[in-house]
Scaffold this motif. Structure first.
Motif, PDB file in Angstrom:
ATOM      1  N   ALA A 142      25.970  46.281  27.866  1.00 13.83           N
ATOM      2  CA  ALA A 142      25.080  47.358  27.422  1.00 13.83           C
ATOM      3  C   ALA A 142      25.842  48.618  26.998  1.00 13.83           C
ATOM      4  N   HIS A 143      27.085  48.774  27.461  1.00 10.18           N
ATOM      5  CA  HIS A 143      27.894  49.979  27.177  1.00 10.18           C
ATOM      6  C   HIS A 143      29.293  49.583  26.705  1.00 10.18           C
ATOM      7  N   GLN A 156      27.954  40.132  38.128  1.00 11.84           N
ATOM      8  CA  GLN A 156      26.983  39.970  37.046  1.00 11.84           C
ATOM      9  C   GLN A 156      26.456  41.324  36.571  1.00 11.84           C
ATOM     10  N   GLN A 157      26.220  42.241  37.518  1.00 15.20           N
ATOM     11  CA  GLN A 157      25.754  43.578  37.131  1.00 15.20           C
ATOM     12  C   GLN A 157      26.821  44.302  36.317  1.00 15.20           C
ATOM     13  N   ARG A 158      28.089  44.107  36.674  1.00 18.61           N
ATOM     14  CA  ARG A 158      29.174  44.725  35.911  1.00 18.61           C
ATOM     15  C   ARG A 158      29.217  44.155  34.494  1.00 18.61           C
ATOM     16  N   ASN A 159      29.099  42.828  34.388  1.00 19.04           N
ATOM     17  CA  ASN A 159      29.086  42.206  33.061  1.00 19.04           C
ATOM     18  C   ASN A 159      27.922  42.726  32.225  1.00 19.04           C
ATOM     19  N   ASP A 160      26.758  42.855  32.851  1.00 15.27           N
ATOM     20  CA  ASP A 160      25.584  43.370  32.145  1.00 15.27           C
ATOM     21  C   ASP A 160      25.814  44.812  31.698  1.00 15.27           C
ATOM     22  N   TRP A 161      26.423  45.616  32.567  1.00 12.00           N
ATOM     23  CA  TRP A 161      26.679  47.018  32.224  1.00 12.00           C
ATOM     24  C   TRP A 161      27.646  47.095  31.036  1.00 12.00           C
ATOM     25  N   VAL A 162      28.711  46.297  31.078  1.00  7.54           N
ATOM     26  CA  VAL A 162      29.694  46.314  29.986  1.00  7.54           C
ATOM     27  C   VAL A 162      29.038  45.867  28.681  1.00  7.54           C
ATOM     28  N   SER A 174      43.083  39.672  32.381  1.00 10.57           N
ATOM     29  CA  SER A 174      42.395  38.681  31.562  1.00 10.57           C
ATOM     30  C   SER A 174      41.630  39.424  30.462  1.00 10.57           C
ATOM     31  N   PRO A 175      41.194  38.725  29.420  1.00  5.45           N
ATOM     32  CA  PRO A 175      40.399  39.383  28.377  1.00  5.45           C
ATOM     33  C   PRO A 175      39.142  40.066  28.938  1.00  5.45           C
ATOM     34  N   GLU A 176      38.502  39.441  29.910  1.00  4.89           N
ATOM     35  CA  GLU A 176      37.308  40.047  30.509  1.00  4.89           C
ATOM     36  C   GLU A 176      37.662  41.332  31.259  1.00  4.89           C
ATOM     37  N   GLN A 177      38.766  41.318  31.997  1.00  2.00           N
ATOM     38  CA  GLN A 177      39.196  42.520  32.712  1.00  2.00           C
ATOM     39  C   GLN A 177      39.544  43.642  31.737  1.00  2.00           C
ATOM     40  N   ARG A 178      40.169  43.294  30.637  1.00  2.00           N
ATOM     41  CA  ARG A 178      40.504  44.309  29.626  1.00  2.00           C
ATOM     42  C   ARG A 178      39.235  44.904  29.018  1.00  2.00           C
ATOM     43  N   GLN A 179      38.264  44.045  28.752  1.00  2.00           N
ATOM     44  CA  GLN A 179      36.998  44.529  28.197  1.00  2.00           C
ATOM     45  C   GLN A 179      36.332  45.496  29.175  1.00  2.00           C
ATOM     46  N   HIS A 180      36.331  45.157  30.447  1.00  2.00           N
ATOM     47  CA  HIS A 180      35.766  46.045  31.462  1.00  2.00           C
ATOM     48  C   HIS A 180      36.537  47.360  31.526  1.00  2.00           C
TER      49      HIS A 180
END
Length: 148
Positions: A135-136, A127-133, A92-98
């Motif tokens: 921020a980075h 949620q922590q992963r989304n926040d990390w992505v 998914s687009p979110e998985q690719r972004q991660h």
């Protein structure tokens, strides 16, 4: 002869992309060797590459380099690369972004640092992963017109 090898290498490099776009299932009978294909069959296989080559002169060096790298890869490495391309297509687009953010963050780490980083990543909540992505983020990549 060298041009034919280069063209074949480029076709092989792009084959997974074209295979993903295939609508009907592959035929059960094995396909012939390159030399046994008709001119029309060869043209059909090469046409997308020819169009890309002609429409993007600035990408030619990169296309040639990728073909050379692909040809130099051992078969097991090619298989892993092909598997990775298939996984990317299904993300998914979110998985690719991660994945892009993780790759960017880990590319300069040594093996022990990568292992520790991934252990922390797997311990995070979504949620922590989304926040990390957020921020980075991975740096923006230059997009080609054919990728829109």
């Amino acid at each position: 002869m060298q041009q034919h090898r280069l063209l074949l290498a480029l076709v092989l490099l792009l084959a997974p992309v074209f295979a993903m776009a295939q609508v009907k299932p592959a035929p059960a009978t094995p396909l012939p060797e390159w030399d046994q294909l008709t001119s029309a069959q060869r043209d059909e296989l090469i046409a997308p590459l020819r169009d890309r080559w002609n429409s993007s002169p600035e990408d030619r060096t990169r296309l040639v380099e990728r073909a050379r790298r692909w040809n130099a890869m051992p078969p097991d490495t090619r298989e892993r690369a092909h598997h990775g391309m298939q996984r990317w297509e299904k993300m998914s687009p979110e998985q690719r972004q991660h994945a892009q953010a993780l790759f960017h963050a880990m590319r300069t780490l040594d093996k022990d640092e990568r292992t520790a980083f991934l252990a922390k990543w797997h311990a995070m909540t979504p949620q922590q992963r989304n926040d990390w992505v957020a921020a980075h983020p991975a740096p923006e990549r230059r997009r080609r017109p054919d990728q829109d």
